[in-house]
Design a protein around this motif. Structure first.
Motif, PDB file in Angstrom:
ATOM      1  N   ALA A 293     -19.128 -27.886  13.898  1.00 22.66           N
ATOM      2  CA  ALA A 293     -19.210 -28.660  15.139  1.00 22.66           C
ATOM      3  C   ALA A 293     -20.652 -28.994  15.501  1.00 22.66           C
ATOM      4  O   ALA A 293     -20.935 -30.049  16.073  1.00 22.66           O
ATOM      5  N   HIS A 294     -21.594 -28.094  15.156  1.00 26.03           N
ATOM      6  CA  HIS A 294     -22.979 -28.379  15.534  1.00 26.03           C
ATOM      7  C   HIS A 294     -23.590 -29.497  14.704  1.00 26.03           C
ATOM      8  O   HIS A 294     -24.690 -29.960  14.999  1.00 26.03           O
ATOM      9  N   CYS A 295     -22.873 -29.942  13.672  1.00 30.48           N
ATOM     10  CA  CYS A 295     -23.298 -31.141  12.946  1.00 30.48           C
ATOM     11  C   CYS A 295     -22.966 -32.404  13.747  1.00 30.48           C
ATOM     12  O   CYS A 295     -23.584 -33.455  13.554  1.00 30.48           O
ATOM     13  N   ALA A 296     -21.997 -32.293  14.631  1.00 25.83           N
ATOM     14  CA  ALA A 296     -21.546 -33.450  15.408  1.00 25.83           C
ATOM     15  C   ALA A 296     -22.222 -33.540  16.767  1.00 25.83           C
ATOM     16  O   ALA A 296     -22.619 -34.627  17.203  1.00 25.83           O
ATOM     17  N   ARG A 297     -22.348 -32.395  17.437  1.00 23.87           N
ATOM     18  CA  ARG A 297     -22.866 -32.398  18.808  1.00 23.87           C
ATOM     19  C   ARG A 297     -23.736 -31.163  19.043  1.00 23.87           C
ATOM     20  O   ARG A 297     -23.374 -30.053  18.640  1.00 23.87           O
ATOM     21  N   THR A 298     -24.864 -31.377  19.722  1.00 31.01           N
ATOM     22  CA  THR A 298     -25.713 -30.283  20.166  1.00 31.01           C
ATOM     23  C   THR A 298     -26.143 -30.575  21.602  1.00 31.01           C
ATOM     24  O   THR A 298     -25.904 -31.670  22.121  1.00 31.01           O
ATOM     25  N   ARG A 299     -26.797 -29.612  22.220  1.00 31.78           N
ATOM     26  CA  ARG A 299     -27.290 -29.821  23.586  1.00 31.78           C
ATOM     27  C   ARG A 299     -28.248 -31.020  23.628  1.00 31.78           C
ATOM     28  O   ARG A 299     -28.200 -31.834  24.556  1.00 31.78           O
ATOM     29  N   ASP A 300     -29.114 -31.136  22.624  1.00 35.30           N
ATOM     30  CA  ASP A 300     -30.087 -32.234  22.602  1.00 35.30           C
ATOM     31  C   ASP A 300     -29.462 -33.566  22.218  1.00 35.30           C
ATOM     32  O   ASP A 300     -29.981 -34.630  22.575  1.00 35.30           O
ATOM     33  N   ASN A 301     -28.369 -33.511  21.471  1.00 33.06           N
ATOM     34  CA  ASN A 301     -27.676 -34.730  21.022  1.00 33.06           C
ATOM     35  C   ASN A 301     -26.186 -34.561  21.272  1.00 33.06           C
ATOM     36  O   ASN A 301     -25.430 -34.239  20.355  1.00 33.06           O
ATOM     37  N   PRO A 302     -25.751 -34.757  22.510  1.00 36.43           N
ATOM     38  CA  PRO A 302     -24.362 -34.459  22.862  1.00 36.43           C
ATOM     39  C   PRO A 302     -23.329 -35.428  22.306  1.00 36.43           C
ATOM     40  O   PRO A 302     -22.140 -35.123  22.305  1.00 36.43           O
TER      41      PRO A 302
END
Length: 258
Positions: free
Chosen positions: A68-77
Motif C-alpha cells: 500500500a505504501h507504494c500507492a499512497r503515503t502521507r507526503d503523496n496521498p
C-alpha cells in the motif's frame, strides 16, 4: 516516493530478535520471471518512483499485488497517475513505458489511512493494482500469474522473497531474492505493528523492493507460485517483514479483479 520502503524502516523495529549482520540478497539466476516485475512511475522533477509487484490470478487477468505504501503515503496521498508495471523487468529503465502495462487503478485497504502514523497502519500495508490490457491481451494471458493465498499463512515452508532493490549496493535494474523458512511473527516476538507479519532474517533488500512477492511453492519452471505476502518493511540490519493478506482483503482483491 522515490524510496518507498525507507519511511517505514525508520519508524519500525523488530523486538526480541537477534540482529545478525545483513546478508546480501542474491541475483535471481533463473532468467526473467514474467509473473514478477517492477512498478515505475513519474515522481516529478526528473525522478522515478520505484516498487515491485507480482501478477496474481484474477478473473480479469489484470491484477498485480504490491504494498500500500507504494500507492499512497502521507507526503503523496494520491496514487501516481503515470505509472507502469513491467513484468520480467531487466535493465529496462529507458523503455519502461513501451515494455510495461499501464496501471489503470490502485486499490488500497480502508485501514491504510495515510493521515495516521505509519506504525499505526502497517497491518494494512498491502494493495492491488489493475493494469490495462495491451495489444488486446491481459498481463496474465501474456505472462501467466501466481496464486494468491489469504491468512492464515502456513509456517515452516520455504519462501522466496523477490524484488528490485534500488538503494546501494543495488541499482534496481535486476531481480534479486532472499530465501528461507516462513515465520509468522507473534506478539512475543515483535512490536505491535509487525505482529502477524512474516519475517525473514539475513536479507538486506532495500527501497525499490517494496511490494515484492513472498512466494511459497514455486513451480518447477520458476515462473510462478503462491504469493502469501508482499514486502512491507525492514529493520535496516538484515530483517525484512512481509505483510500477508487478511481475510478482509478478499473484497479489495475482488474489486481489482472483477
Amino acid at each position: 516516493m522515490t524510496s518507498p520502503l525507507l519511511p517505514a524502516l525508520a519508524a519500525v523495529s523488530l523486538a526480541g530478535l537477534l540482529a545478525p549482520p545483513a546478508v546480501a540478497s542474491e541475483p535471481w539466476d533463473g532468467g526473467a520471471v514474467g509473473t514478477v516485475g517492477k512498478i515505475i512511475w513519474d515522481a516529478g522533477g526528473g525522478r522515478l518512483g520505484l516498487c515491485s509487484g507480482a501478477v496474481v490470478d484474477a478473473p480479469n487477468g489484470s491484477v498485480v499485488a504490491t504494498a500500500a505504501h507504494c500507492a499512497r503515503t502521507r507526503d503523496n496521498p494520491e496514487p501516481p497517475r503515470d505509472a507502469w508495471f513491467v513484468p520480467g523487468y531487466d535493465h529496462g529503465r529507458d523503455s519502461y513505458r513501451e515494455d510495461g502495462w499501464r496501471i489503470a487503478s490502485w486499490h488500497t485497504p480502508e485501514g491504510w489511512d495515510v493521515t495516521r502514523e505509519t506504525v499505526e497502519v502497517l497491518p494494512h500495508d498491502y494493495a492491488f493494482l489493475t493494469v490495462a490490457e495491451k495489444d488486446g491481451r491481459t498481463v496474465q494471458e501474456a505472462h501467466g500469474a501466481n496464486r494468491i493465498a489469504f491468512e492464515p499463512v502456513p509456517e515452516g515452508r520455504r519462501v522466496a522473497v523477490l524484488g528490485y532493490p534500488a538503494v546501494e549496493p543495488y541499482d534496481g535494474e535486476s531481480l534479486r531474492y532472499c530465501e528461507g523458512d516462513t515465520d509468522v511473527l507473534g506478539a512475543d516476538e515483535a512490536q505491535a505493528p509487525n505482529v502477524g507479519g512474516l519475517v525473514l532474517e539475513g536479507c538486506d533488500m532495500t527501497a525499490g523492493s517494496s511490494g515484492g512477492p513472498w512466494i511459497q511453492d514455486f513451480a518447477a519452471d520458476g515462473q510462478s507460485g503462491t504469493v502469501v505476502a508482499v514486502m512491507s518493511v525492514g529493520s535496516g540490519d538484515g530483517h525484512v517483514v512481509g505483510r500477508p493478506f487478511p481475510d478482509e482483503a478478499r473484497e479489495l482483491f475482488a474489486a481489482a479483479g472483477g
